[in-house]
Design an enzyme around this catalytic site. Structure first.
Site, mmCIF file in Angstrom:
data_model
loop_
_atom_site.group_PDB
_atom_site.id
_atom_site.type_symbol
_atom_site.label_atom_id
_atom_site.label_comp_id
_atom_site.label_asym_id
_atom_site.label_seq_id
_atom_site.Cartn_x
_atom_site.Cartn_y
_atom_site.Cartn_z
ATOM 1 N N GLU A 63 -31.108 -6.926 -19.492
ATOM 2 C CA GLU A 63 -29.728 -6.700 -20.105
ATOM 3 C C GLU A 63 -28.716 -7.891 -20.429
ATOM 4 O O GLU A 63 -28.025 -7.700 -21.314
ATOM 5 C CB GLU A 63 -28.929 -6.162 -18.738
ATOM 6 C CG GLU A 63 -29.226 -4.626 -17.971
ATOM 7 C CD GLU A 63 -30.424 -4.710 -17.294
ATOM 8 O OE1 GLU A 63 -31.063 -5.901 -16.997
ATOM 9 O OE2 GLU A 63 -30.841 -3.904 -16.589
ATOM 10 N N PHE A 125 -26.184 1.676 -2.446
ATOM 11 C CA PHE A 125 -27.087 1.107 -3.148
ATOM 12 C C PHE A 125 -26.742 0.759 -4.471
ATOM 13 O O PHE A 125 -26.297 1.630 -5.249
ATOM 14 C CB PHE A 125 -28.235 2.061 -3.173
ATOM 15 C CG PHE A 125 -29.513 1.689 -3.818
ATOM 16 C CD1 PHE A 125 -30.332 0.650 -3.569
ATOM 17 C CD2 PHE A 125 -29.883 2.124 -5.088
ATOM 18 C CE1 PHE A 125 -31.448 0.273 -4.228
ATOM 19 C CE2 PHE A 125 -30.944 1.885 -5.880
ATOM 20 C CZ PHE A 125 -31.818 0.748 -5.446
ATOM 21 N N GLN A 126 -27.055 -0.469 -4.988
ATOM 22 C CA GLN A 126 -26.722 -1.114 -6.318
ATOM 23 C C GLN A 126 -25.220 -1.099 -6.608
ATOM 24 O O GLN A 126 -24.853 -0.855 -7.733
ATOM 25 C CB GLN A 126 -27.640 -0.298 -7.297
ATOM 26 C CG GLN A 126 -29.302 -0.614 -7.277
ATOM 27 C CD GLN A 126 -29.850 -0.290 -8.528
ATOM 28 O OE1 GLN A 126 -29.544 0.607 -9.248
ATOM 29 N NE2 GLN A 126 -30.978 -0.968 -8.737
ATOM 30 N N LYS A 175 -20.476 7.298 -11.452
ATOM 31 C CA LYS A 175 -21.364 8.239 -11.702
ATOM 32 C C LYS A 175 -21.033 9.462 -11.732
ATOM 33 O O LYS A 175 -20.985 10.428 -12.627
ATOM 34 C CB LYS A 175 -22.327 8.210 -10.604
ATOM 35 C CG LYS A 175 -23.662 9.013 -11.156
ATOM 36 C CD LYS A 175 -24.875 8.828 -10.105
ATOM 37 C CE LYS A 175 -26.112 9.417 -10.661
ATOM 38 N NZ LYS A 175 -27.175 9.415 -9.757
ATOM 39 N N MET A 488 -32.651 -31.524 -25.802
ATOM 40 C CA MET A 488 -31.456 -32.070 -25.687
ATOM 41 C C MET A 488 -31.211 -32.694 -24.580
ATOM 42 O O MET A 488 -30.461 -33.808 -24.407
ATOM 43 C CB MET A 488 -30.484 -30.943 -26.232
ATOM 44 C CG MET A 488 -29.006 -31.418 -26.058
ATOM 45 S SD MET A 488 -28.947 -32.856 -27.469
ATOM 46 C CE MET A 488 -28.392 -31.855 -28.885
HETATM 47 C C1 LIG Z 1 -25.592 -28.813 -28.009
HETATM 48 C C2 LIG Z 1 -24.154 -28.335 -28.664
HETATM 49 C C3 LIG Z 1 -23.626 -29.195 -29.222
HETATM 50 C C4 LIG Z 1 -22.244 -29.152 -30.159
HETATM 51 N N1 LIG Z 1 -21.888 -30.082 -30.856
HETATM 52 C C5 LIG Z 1 -20.927 -29.631 -31.522
HETATM 53 C C6 LIG Z 1 -20.414 -30.423 -32.578
HETATM 54 O O1 LIG Z 1 -21.001 -31.547 -32.568
HETATM 55 N N2 LIG Z 1 -19.439 -30.353 -33.420
HETATM 56 C C7 LIG Z 1 -18.706 -29.078 -33.203
HETATM 57 O O2 LIG Z 1 -17.913 -28.879 -33.974
HETATM 58 N N3 LIG Z 1 -19.155 -28.147 -32.091
HETATM 59 C C8 LIG Z 1 -20.303 -28.514 -31.444
HETATM 60 N N4 LIG Z 1 -20.380 -27.635 -30.432
HETATM 61 C C9 LIG Z 1 -19.817 -26.143 -30.270
HETATM 62 C C10 LIG Z 1 -18.699 -26.401 -29.598
HETATM 63 O O3 LIG Z 1 -18.922 -26.554 -28.290
HETATM 64 C C11 LIG Z 1 -17.736 -25.360 -29.836
HETATM 65 O O4 LIG Z 1 -18.092 -24.079 -29.633
HETATM 66 C C12 LIG Z 1 -17.180 -25.372 -31.126
HETATM 67 O O5 LIG Z 1 -16.469 -26.527 -31.774
HETATM 68 C C13 LIG Z 1 -15.812 -24.049 -31.449
HETATM 69 O O6 LIG Z 1 -15.768 -24.047 -32.637
HETATM 70 P P1 LIG Z 1 -14.299 -23.491 -33.097
HETATM 71 O O7 LIG Z 1 -13.188 -24.068 -32.206
HETATM 72 O O8 LIG Z 1 -14.346 -23.406 -34.663
HETATM 73 O O9 LIG Z 1 -14.547 -21.832 -32.671
HETATM 74 P P2 LIG Z 1 -14.149 -20.981 -31.353
HETATM 75 O O10 LIG Z 1 -14.237 -21.409 -30.112
HETATM 76 O O11 LIG Z 1 -14.838 -19.559 -31.623
HETATM 77 O O12 LIG Z 1 -12.609 -21.016 -31.409
HETATM 78 C C14 LIG Z 1 -11.650 -20.250 -32.647
HETATM 79 C C15 LIG Z 1 -10.480 -20.350 -32.517
HETATM 80 O O13 LIG Z 1 -9.926 -19.571 -33.515
HETATM 81 C C16 LIG Z 1 -9.076 -18.836 -33.140
HETATM 82 N N5 LIG Z 1 -8.922 -17.514 -33.895
HETATM 83 C C17 LIG Z 1 -9.519 -16.281 -33.680
HETATM 84 N N6 LIG Z 1 -9.135 -15.504 -34.733
HETATM 85 C C18 LIG Z 1 -8.182 -16.127 -35.252
HETATM 86 C C19 LIG Z 1 -7.391 -15.492 -36.582
HETATM 87 N N7 LIG Z 1 -7.451 -14.331 -37.076
HETATM 88 N N8 LIG Z 1 -6.382 -16.203 -37.036
HETATM 89 C C20 LIG Z 1 -6.225 -17.708 -36.535
HETATM 90 N N9 LIG Z 1 -6.988 -18.034 -35.490
HETATM 91 C C21 LIG Z 1 -8.188 -17.547 -35.001
HETATM 92 C C22 LIG Z 1 -9.341 -18.574 -31.561
HETATM 93 O O14 LIG Z 1 -8.167 -18.086 -30.808
HETATM 94 C C23 LIG Z 1 -9.960 -19.809 -31.170
HETATM 95 O O15 LIG Z 1 -8.729 -20.756 -30.610
HETATM 96 C C24 LIG Z 1 -21.791 -27.817 -29.774
HETATM 97 C C25 LIG Z 1 -22.454 -26.951 -28.964
HETATM 98 C C26 LIG Z 1 -23.631 -27.016 -28.336
HETATM 99 C C27 LIG Z 1 -24.229 -26.086 -27.393
HETATM 100 C C1 LIG Z 2 -29.070 -21.268 -19.795
HETATM 101 C C2 LIG Z 2 -29.159 -22.862 -19.947
HETATM 102 N N1 LIG Z 2 -29.535 -23.580 -19.102
HETATM 103 C C3 LIG Z 2 -29.481 -24.887 -19.180
HETATM 104 C C4 LIG Z 2 -28.896 -25.132 -20.230
HETATM 105 C C5 LIG Z 2 -28.948 -26.959 -20.559
HETATM 106 N N2 LIG Z 2 -29.591 -27.459 -21.825
HETATM 107 C C6 LIG Z 2 -28.729 -27.459 -23.118
HETATM 108 S S1 LIG Z 2 -29.947 -27.955 -24.154
HETATM 109 C C7 LIG Z 2 -31.290 -27.819 -23.213
HETATM 110 C C8 LIG Z 2 -32.805 -28.002 -23.656
HETATM 111 C C9 LIG Z 2 -33.063 -27.051 -24.820
HETATM 112 O O1 LIG Z 2 -34.562 -27.250 -24.716
HETATM 113 P P1 LIG Z 2 -35.283 -26.313 -25.988
HETATM 114 O O2 LIG Z 2 -34.983 -25.076 -25.816
HETATM 115 O O3 LIG Z 2 -36.704 -26.930 -25.929
HETATM 116 O O4 LIG Z 2 -34.547 -26.936 -27.217
HETATM 117 P P2 LIG Z 2 -34.618 -28.471 -27.836
HETATM 118 O O5 LIG Z 2 -33.362 -29.118 -27.483
HETATM 119 O O6 LIG Z 2 -35.717 -29.126 -27.462
HETATM 120 O O7 LIG Z 2 -34.751 -28.324 -29.422
HETATM 121 C C10 LIG Z 2 -31.056 -27.434 -21.877
HETATM 122 C C11 LIG Z 2 -31.729 -27.230 -20.602
HETATM 123 C C12 LIG Z 2 -28.243 -24.543 -21.281
HETATM 124 N N3 LIG Z 2 -27.613 -24.830 -22.418
HETATM 125 N N4 LIG Z 2 -28.436 -23.008 -21.137
#
Ligand SMILES: Cc1cc2nc3c(=O)[nH]c(=O)nc-3n(C[C@H](O)[C@H](O)[C@H](O)COP(=O)(O)OP(=O)(O)OC[C@H]3O[C@@H](n4cnc5c(N)ncnc54)[C@H](O)[C@@H]3O)c2cc1C
Ligand SMILES: Cc1ncc(C[n+]2csc(CCOP(=O)(O)OP(=O)(O)O)c2C)c(N)n1
Ligand SMILES: [Mg+2]
Lengths: 584, 182
Positions: A63, A125-126, A175, A488
């Site tokens: 799911e 159940f569930q 249900k 990472m």
């Molecule tokens: C491993 C990892 C590394 C990351 N590194 C980076 C990084 O280096 N740089 C980076 O940027 N991000 C990075 N992120 C992502 C970060 O965590 C955020 O998800 C991201 O920065 C959010 O981008 P955003 O604010 O544009 O989008 P969202 O979080 O989706 O926010 C969108 C915003 O727009 C608003 N909005 C929605 N609709 C409208 C509309 N019609 N008009 C006006 N406003 C609206 C919403 O209310 C919200 O506030 C990383 C994520 C991971 C998992």
């Molecule tokens: C469900 C979940 N568990 C743990 C993490 C923490 N986490 C962030 S990046 C990462 C490693 C990802 O490894 P892999 O999928 O091999 O990608 P790589 O960084 O090696 O490119 C982990 C464990 C996460 N983001 N999501």
């Protein structure tokens, strides 16, 4: 013979139906063609009624996968995605996908079966209180206990999911509500949401203040976020940037909102953003935040963030204003509508001095770029992404990434020109997202080339959905960036935990054999020269293809702003590595 | 600073949980929360007090509005308002203390609502500091049990709005009305 019985308005539109049939009928009327789901006892009446519906049901293998598919469908198309599950474990398996959609403002509707209304509260159940569980991770949720509530609830759920700031909505249907019968009247089942106000707009005074700041700024930057894509304001943003000459930096989720190849595009900001982009933000005197929420991966240390800049925040959600960053002028409303107000009033100003100084900030970045290092025979993930980009850039390609190093390399090296061409879990950073989300994207846009880019770790979290791809005969290509590590996390251990690689090395199965076991054409690539041919072969094959790219194991994503550090304090690729590579 | 909100919500199951959960989720600490009926059966009214600075106070309001069942939020912190708390205080009152306690209750215009051989129960309504005042002078006699309702508040003067209706905004979800689908 003529029938003279007068038809009442009601008998013209209303007919007697079960709650289950009403459910599918309403989904059809909401424009749903496909749902992603998994059956079980409490949702069986709905499954039984599916035979009378035109809706295509895709059987998933977990799911969580159904929710990510609905999410991928929504992000690829802008339409609401739908996931279905049974009560208890079926519903709780959806939690991760719902939370993922919530943090990235993705419109999905999740439908769960619930035990009979008489049994609620008895630990039947569930039985799980899924509306209680998902209360903080849905935009709104409903518990439906009567067939007569189904139609209005579905209409409200779709409206709420896609309007304003989009988000997930869950409908839990008992249900007996599915089984019992009532009069169905679509017209009469209008949403009643007296407390919901998705469409706000700024005051005239606030527009004037914003224009004032824009016209007086010497060093302005646009921070382009996901809200641009949600609002469909790509053309307006481009016009705004071109008319005002203001450069554009992108968030991870903003990628694609402004063309990568545009001369005003600086690239990605934040933790793994380009060094010059972060420096530009720190030196700016005005930030124009367009539909982005100043996530902590974007700002770094808030105390030192763009401290000399005034800030204008165009944002649809008032609760985002002054949440992380104090702004000078908030413009609360739909971005596209706000820009329509601003555009006729903005003046074009010569910004060449500012743009030149940004060019200088690039410094030796190009030299440090792994793309420009001499080929050492090693297969780097960045090379794979770059090759993938060059081979797929011309088509209508959607890349769906997982979470980790490969995700950041994709963001850095795949140059996205169009909105909705990158789908990635940003806010929750959900590993296991890519494969199912790509299935949803492919279903939403069958004409597009859909590529999964995922790590060897995350792939194993939801790989069961390979079976869904095969069962549904979907052409989805899968690139596993196999570095033998939870890369990472290993990188954090390298930088901040003295290279104590606790629980990050992975002993992996042979991914190509695994793919073959599912009947998916699979190959393994170990050298750079094999990358392009593999991508081409995948494109040409008319079924799904899996490519296991065995890349450099201990590679690092540069630059990096350590959590809590200031945005300009970046860990850069050490010049020693640059020199060693040159020696090789 | 302590902020006082009057929040009108739809009178539906689970709405109190949604409001309470919001404060927990956003790490805002509720000082007191009361809920009860209004002049309209389909609308309930909450009085919520919470410690927050000016920016936080605005965000609390915005976050409350994000709950679909919230109809109207008024921050009445800096407005002339009638604020009332109700307390019942059971005080140890043996023979000799009894008359002192009764006297103190009289000074505070509190009522004695139960008399037992060893104790008196006093009911008092008023602003919180008045109740605090009574409690303080009763404490030396021995407070055996105490319950307070938390405050309810209402703006002074001509009724500002009263409870809003629930069928005012009939959402027409025709396609053109959906201004920004994803
Ligand atoms: C491993 C990892 C590394 C990351 N590194 C980076 C990084 O280096 N740089 C980076 O940027 N991000 C990075 N992120 C992502 C970060 O965590 C955020 O998800 C991201 O920065 C959010 O981008 P955003 O604010 O544009 O989008 P969202 O979080 O989706 O926010 C969108 C915003 O727009 C608003 N909005 C929605 N609709 C409208 C509309 N019609 N008009 C006006 N406003 C609206 C919403 O209310 C919200 O506030 C990383 C994520 C991971 C998992
Ligand atoms: C469900 C979940 N568990 C743990 C993490 C923490 N986490 C962030 S990046 C990462 C490693 C990802 O490894 P892999 O999928 O091999 O990608 P790589 O960084 O090696 O490119 C982990 C464990 C996460 N983001 N999501
Ligand atoms: Mg890995």
């Amino acid at each position: 013979m003529k029938d003279n019985t007068p038809l009442t308005a009601k008998s013209m539109t209303a007919k007697s139906m079960t709650g289950a049939s009403i459910l599918w009928e309403c989904l059809e009327r909401e424009g749903v063609k496909t749902v992603f789901g998994y059956p079980g006892g409490a949702i069986l009446p709905a499954y039984d009624a599916l035979k009378g519906s035109k809706i295509h049901h895709i059987l998933v293998r977990h799911e969580q996968g159904a929710t990510h598919m609905a999410d991928g469908y929504a992000r690829a198309s802008g339409q609401v995605g739908v996931a279905v599950a049974t009560s208890g474990p079926g519903a709780t398996n959806m939690v991760t996908g719902i939370a993922t959609a919530m943090l990235d403002s993705s419109p999905i509707v999740c439908i769960t079966g619930q035990v009979g209304s008489k049994l609620i509260g008895s630990d039947a159940f569930q039985e799980t209180d899924i509306t209680g569980v998902t209360l903080p991770i849905t935009k709104h949720n409903y518990l439906v206990t009567h067939a007569s509530e189904v139609a209005r609830t579905v209409r409200e759920a779709f409206y709420v999911a896609r309007s304003g700031r989009p988000g997930p909505v869950l409908i839990d249907i008992t249900k007996d509500a599915q089984q019992s019968t009532c009069e169905f009247d679509w017209e009469a089942a209008k949403p009643q949401l007296p407390g919901y106000r998705p469409d706000l707009s700024p005051e005239p005074k606030e527009y004037e203040q914003a224009l004032d700041l824009i016209h007086n700024a010497k060093r302005p930057v646009i921070l382009a976020g996901h809200g641009i894509i949600i609002s469909g304001a790509m053309a307006e943003v481009r016009e705004f940037a071109e008319r005002t000459g203001i450069p554009v930096a992108l968030t991870l989720l903003g990628i694609g909102a402004f063309p990568a190849g545009h001369p005003l595009n600086l690239g990605m900001m934040g933790m793994h953003g380009e060094a010059w982009v972060n420096h530009t933000i720190q030196e700016a005197d005005l930030l124009l935040a367009f539909g982005m929420r100043f996530d902590d991966r974007v700002t770094g240390n808030l105390k030192t963030y763009a401290s000399n800049a005034k800030k204008i925040h165009i944002e649809i959600d008032p609760a985002e204003i002054n949440k992380n960053v104090k702004v000078d002028v908030p413009l609360v409303g739909d971005l596209r509508e706000v820009l329509h107000e601003l555009l006729p009033k903005v003046e074009s100003i010569d910004r060449s001095e500012w743009l030149d100084s940004i060019d200088k900030l690039k410094g030796d970045a190009a030299v440090r770029d792994i793309q420009n290092l001499p080929d050492s025979g090693h297969l780097y993930a960045a090379h794979v992404i770059n090759d993938l980009w060059r081979e797929t850039r011309d088509g209508d390609t959607v890349v769906v990434t997982d979470v980790g190093q490969h995700q950041m390399w994709e963001a850095q090296y795949y140059k996205h020109e169009k909105a909705r061409s990158l789908i990635t879990s940003g806010g929750l950073g959900t590993m296991g997202f890519a494969l199912p989300a790509a299935i949803g994207a492919k279903v939403a846009r069958p004409e597009a080339d859909v590529w999964v880019v995922c790590g060897d770790g995350g792939f194993q979290m939801t790989l069961c959905e390979l079976a869904t791809i095969v069962q549904e005969k979907l052409k989805v290509n899968i690139a596993i960036i196999n570095n033998g590590f939870l890369g990472m996390v290993r990188q954090w251990q390298e930088f901040f935990y003295e290279r104590n690689y606790a629980a990050t090395p992975l002993l992996n199965p042979d991914f190509a054999k695994l793919g073959e076991a599912y009947g998916i054409r699979s190959m393994t690539v170990t050298e750079r020269s094999q990358a392009v041919p593999a991508v081409r072969a995948a494109k040409e094959h008319d079924g799904p293809v899996l490519i296991n790219f065995r890349v450099e194991q201990e590679d690092t994503v540069y630059p990096m702003v350590a959590a809590g550090a200031s945005l300009h304090e970046m860990i850069r690729r050490p010049s020693k590595i640059v020199e060693t590579a040159e020696d090789e | 600073m302590l902020n006082t909100y009057v929040v009108y919500v739809e009178n539906k199951p689970g709405v109190l949980t949604r409001v309470a959960s919001l404060f927990r989720r956003r790490a805002f600490n509720i000082d007191s929360l009361t809920v009860g009926r209004t002049e309209k059966p389909e609308v309930s009214r909450m009085t919520i007090t919470v410690d927050a600075d000016v920016d936080q106070a605005k965000r609390i309001e915005a976050n409350l509005y994000k709950l679909l069942n919230v109809l109207l939020v008024e921050n009445i912190t800096n407005q002339p308002a009638i604020v009332r708390d109700l307390a019942m205080i059971k005080v140890a009152a043996t023979h000799e203390a009894r008359s002192h306690v009764l006297e103190l209750a009289g000074v505070f215009r509190a009522r004695v609502v139960d008399v037992a051989p060893e104790s008196l129960t006093i009911e008092i309504t008023g602003a919180e500091d008045k109740i605090d005042g009574l409690l303080e002078v009763l404490r030396p006699y021995g407070v055996l049990e105490m319950v307070r309702t938390g405050i309810v508040a209402m703006r002074r003067g001509k009724s500002s709005t009263g409870a809003p209706g629930t069928n005012s905004t009939d959402h027409d979800v025709a396609e053109e009305d959906v201004s920004h689908s994803v």
